[in-house]
Write a protein that holds these residues in place. Structure first.
Motif, PDB file in Angstrom:
ATOM      1  N   GLN A 149       0.852  -1.199   0.000  1.00 56.83           N
ATOM      2  CA  GLN A 149       0.000   0.000   0.000  1.00 56.83           C
ATOM      3  C   GLN A 149       0.885   1.246   0.000  1.00 56.83           C
ATOM      4  O   GLN A 149       2.047   1.188   0.414  1.00 56.83           O
ATOM      5  CB  GLN A 149      -0.893   0.005   1.250  1.00 56.83           C
ATOM      6  CG  GLN A 149      -1.811  -1.199   1.383  1.00 56.83           C
ATOM      7  CD  GLN A 149      -2.942  -1.220   0.380  1.00 56.83           C
ATOM      8  OE1 GLN A 149      -3.164  -0.242  -0.352  1.00 56.83           O
ATOM      9  NE2 GLN A 149      -3.655  -2.330   0.295  1.00 56.83           N
ATOM     10  N   ASN A 159       0.990   3.579   1.997  1.00 63.14           N
ATOM     11  CA  ASN A 159       1.519   3.855   3.348  1.00 63.14           C
ATOM     12  C   ASN A 159       2.499   2.779   3.823  1.00 63.14           C
ATOM     13  O   ASN A 159       2.923   2.776   4.965  1.00 63.14           O
ATOM     14  CB  ASN A 159       0.363   4.047   4.348  1.00 63.14           C
ATOM     15  CG  ASN A 159      -0.466   2.771   4.522  1.00 63.14           C
ATOM     16  OD1 ASN A 159      -0.086   1.701   4.037  1.00 63.14           O
ATOM     17  ND2 ASN A 159      -1.592   2.893   5.204  1.00 63.14           N
ATOM     18  N   THR A 201       2.009  -0.490   4.182  1.00 65.99           N
ATOM     19  CA  THR A 201       1.383  -1.717   4.698  1.00 65.99           C
ATOM     20  C   THR A 201       1.356  -2.794   3.612  1.00 65.99           C
ATOM     21  O   THR A 201       1.066  -2.496   2.447  1.00 65.99           O
ATOM     22  CB  THR A 201      -0.065  -1.432   5.150  1.00 65.99           C
ATOM     23  OG1 THR A 201      -0.037  -0.475   6.198  1.00 65.99           O
ATOM     24  CG2 THR A 201      -0.756  -2.693   5.664  1.00 65.99           C
TER      25      THR A 201
END
Ligand SMILES: *[C@@H]1O[C@H](CO)[C@@H](O)[C@H](O)[C@H]1NC(C)=O
Ligand SMILES: *[C@@H]1O[C@H](CO)[C@@H](O)[C@H](O)[C@H]1NC(C)=O
Ligand SMILES: *[C@@H]1O[C@H](CO)[C@@H](O)[C@H](O)[C@H]1NC(C)=O
Ligand SMILES: *[C@@H]1O[C@H](CO)[C@@H](O)[C@H](O)[C@H]1NC(C)=O
Ligand SMILES: *[C@@H]1O[C@H](CO)[C@@H](O)[C@H](O)[C@H]1NC(C)=O
Ligand SMILES: *[C@@H]1O[C@H](CO)[C@@H](O)[C@H](O)[C@H]1NC(C)=O
Length: 476
Positions: A362, A364, A366
């Motif tokens: 992701q 971010n 993750t």
């Protein structure tokens, strides 16, 4: 009492039952070559030997005795006849004989006759020395090879001495009276000297390592598993041949099976390497958690049309680009089981059972799990030795892929499987190019292997070879 007996009984199969995974066989051809090379070495060393002093007295009836000492005795010339060495089954060892050895020596003489001291030099010849030495081979509790003298017999045929300087004209006629004593002294000193060398050899064997670190993770254990076995034409040494992960030192859940290396009297030595040895290394790496690989997009070659990007996965997993568009992916690949090698006549096989977990990264950072695949691979290859190199070729492989779980819904693995097969064909072609070139056989400082052949048999590889002691290096 009973519990301890049961414990002992339970231990017996493990302490006594271990089959050697590596066998080394020395044939009579190898023994004779070793003897020939060794004789040259002994001949060189003999010239450096310093003898202990010889003292005695010559009785001159009523006049008293002359006390003499022969000192600084060194060998000036030595003709070492070819010794004979044979396997000696009676004591599980070797019998070595030399007959008709003649040695020329020189040194200094000193005499005391009352208050008269005299001295000079001498030349001595020792004729027809016969020497027979029998040694037995064994194994110490740590698995070192041991060598012990069983018997030694030395006989000196005759001795002749020529004195120079001082009052040597006076002693020379007396030589016939005391040369028997000198002969006896020399005869008595030969066997202790031989035995001393056997002890030196034994000390050397005792400090040899029986385990070797191959890298920072694995160590190879090579103690003898049993007593050396000797018949009329071979010496067979069986070694444990087990790799361990250094940090845990745990045994694999499988055992080495017995195997018999076929007789190769035409070669000097044979080595049998069982599949257990290779598989124990495999287990060591596996149990240490080292058989895993994280694959990310930066590891994909820039020219490759396919990238680890969810948007590029449409042809294989149609729904993926729709659920997670434009995200990079990570693949976690690892061995599900211990990769196992098996040796069959003419072929080496490897079964790999892997799993691959795919994640989307992701924005971010993750990692979102996507799916998990099982990938099973079978390799079958050939190995041989040519031009002093170990070469190989991987003949075929079988790859199957199954979907284990998916967070993005089910999909057919066929397109991915075809892709992986294509990829593995490319990798194998590159690997086979390297294997065709091969790796140079290990070379020792003092000797090299020649006429080496490799044969894959049921459960083991047999390597038979001749050795060639390199000139000028000897056994130093
Ligand atoms: C034995 O192994 C130890 C440690 O691995 C090493 O330091 C030593 O030199 C080795 N001894 C011999 C005789 O090879
Ligand atoms: C991929 O993995 C390598 C080695 O583990 C690492 O150096 C690199 O930063 C990773 N690249 C990405 C994009 O995560
Ligand atoms: C993944 O591929 C898509 C389409 O080719 C591209 O737009 C996107 O930037 C790529 N994502 C990354 C993180 O490189
Ligand atoms: C392939 O390997 C698996 C284990 O990974 C084994 O069960 C199977 O028999 C092998 N198949 C062939 C064709 O060798
Ligand atoms: C990162 O982004 C994902 C998807 O947008 C979201 O589900 C997750 O909660 C985020 N994680 C953190 C630690 O912000
Ligand atoms: C590959 O393996 C599968 C399952 O183990 C087997 O059915 C198939 O015949 C194998 N294919 C080849 C080419 O060996």
């Amino acid at each position: 009492m009973l519990p301890s007996m049961i414990t002992v009984l339970m231990l017996i199969p493990f302490t006594c039952g271990q089959n050697p995974a590596i066998q080394v066989i020395l044939t009579n051809k190898g023994l004779q070559y070793g003897k020939h090379a060794g004789a040259g070495w002994i001949q060189d060393k003999l010239e450096l030997v310093t003898f202990p002093d010889i003292s005695g007295e010559i009785g001159l009836s009523i006049l008293g005795s002359i006390y003499y000492t022969l000192t600084g005795i060194t060998i000036t010339k030595c003709d070492l006849p070819e010794p004979s060495v044979e396997f000696y089954q009676d004591v599980t060892g070797f019998k070595t004989s030399i007959s008709g050895l003649s040695v020329a020596l020189s040194g200094n003489w000193l005499t005391n006759f009352g208050i008269i001291h005299d001295g000079g030099s001498f030349d001595m010849a020792i004729f027809n020395v016969d020497l027979t030495s029998v040694v037995t081979l064994g194994k110490d509790p740590d698995g070192h090879l041991s060598v012990t003298s069983v018997s030694c017999d030395a006989q000196v045929g005759d001795v002749d001495v020529q004195f120079h300087g001082g009052a040597s004209w006076m002693f020379q006629p007396l030589v016939k009276h005391f040369k028997g004593h000198i002969r006896g002294e020399i005869e008595d000193k030969i066997c202790p000297c031989v035995e001393e060398y056997i002890v030196i050899l034994e000390d050397y064997l005792q400090v040899m390592n029986v385990s070797f670190d191959v890298d920072q993770d694995l160590t190879l254990d090579l103690p003898l598993t049993g007593l050396p076995v000797i018949d009329a034409s071979n010496l067979n040494l069986g070694f444990k041949g087990e790799f361990y992960f250094i940090k845990t030192h745990t045994d694999p859940p499988f055992e080495s099976k017995p195997f018999t290396v076929p007789e190769q009297p035409g070669h000097m030595l044979s080595v049998g390497l069982s599949e257990f040895t290779l598989n124990s290394a495999s287990y060591g790496y596996y149990s240490a958690g080292l058989l895993q690989l994280l694959i990310n997009d930066s590891m994909i070659p820039p020219g490759c049309p396919l990238h680890l990007n969810t948007s590029a996965m449409g042809p294989f997993i149609p729904q993926l680009p729709k659920i997670f568009p434009g995200l990079l992916m990570n693949l976690q690949a690892y061995a599900r089981e211990v990769p196992m090698f098996s040796f069959q006549p003419g072929a080496v096989k490897l079964d790999l059972q892997c799993a691959v977990k795919a994640f989307a990264i992701q924005p971010n950072g993750t990692q979102t799990p996507l799916f998990k695949l099982n990938v099973d691979l079978n390799f079958s290859g050939k190995a041989w030795i040519a031009d002093g190199r170990l070469k190989g070729n991987i003949l075929k492989n079988n790859l199957t892929m199954t979907l284990v779980s998916s967070e993005v819904g089910t999909f057919s693995t066929d397109p991915l499987e075809n892709l992986a097969k294509m990829g593995s064909r490319v990798i194998l072609a590159k690997l086979n190019e390297k294997l065709a070139v091969g790796v140079i056989l290990p070379r020792m400082r003092q000797a090299q292997l020649v006429n080496t052949v490799l044969e894959v048999d049921e459960g083991f590889i047999a390597i038979s070879s001749d050795a060639e002691v390199l000139p000028d290096r000897g056994f130093d």
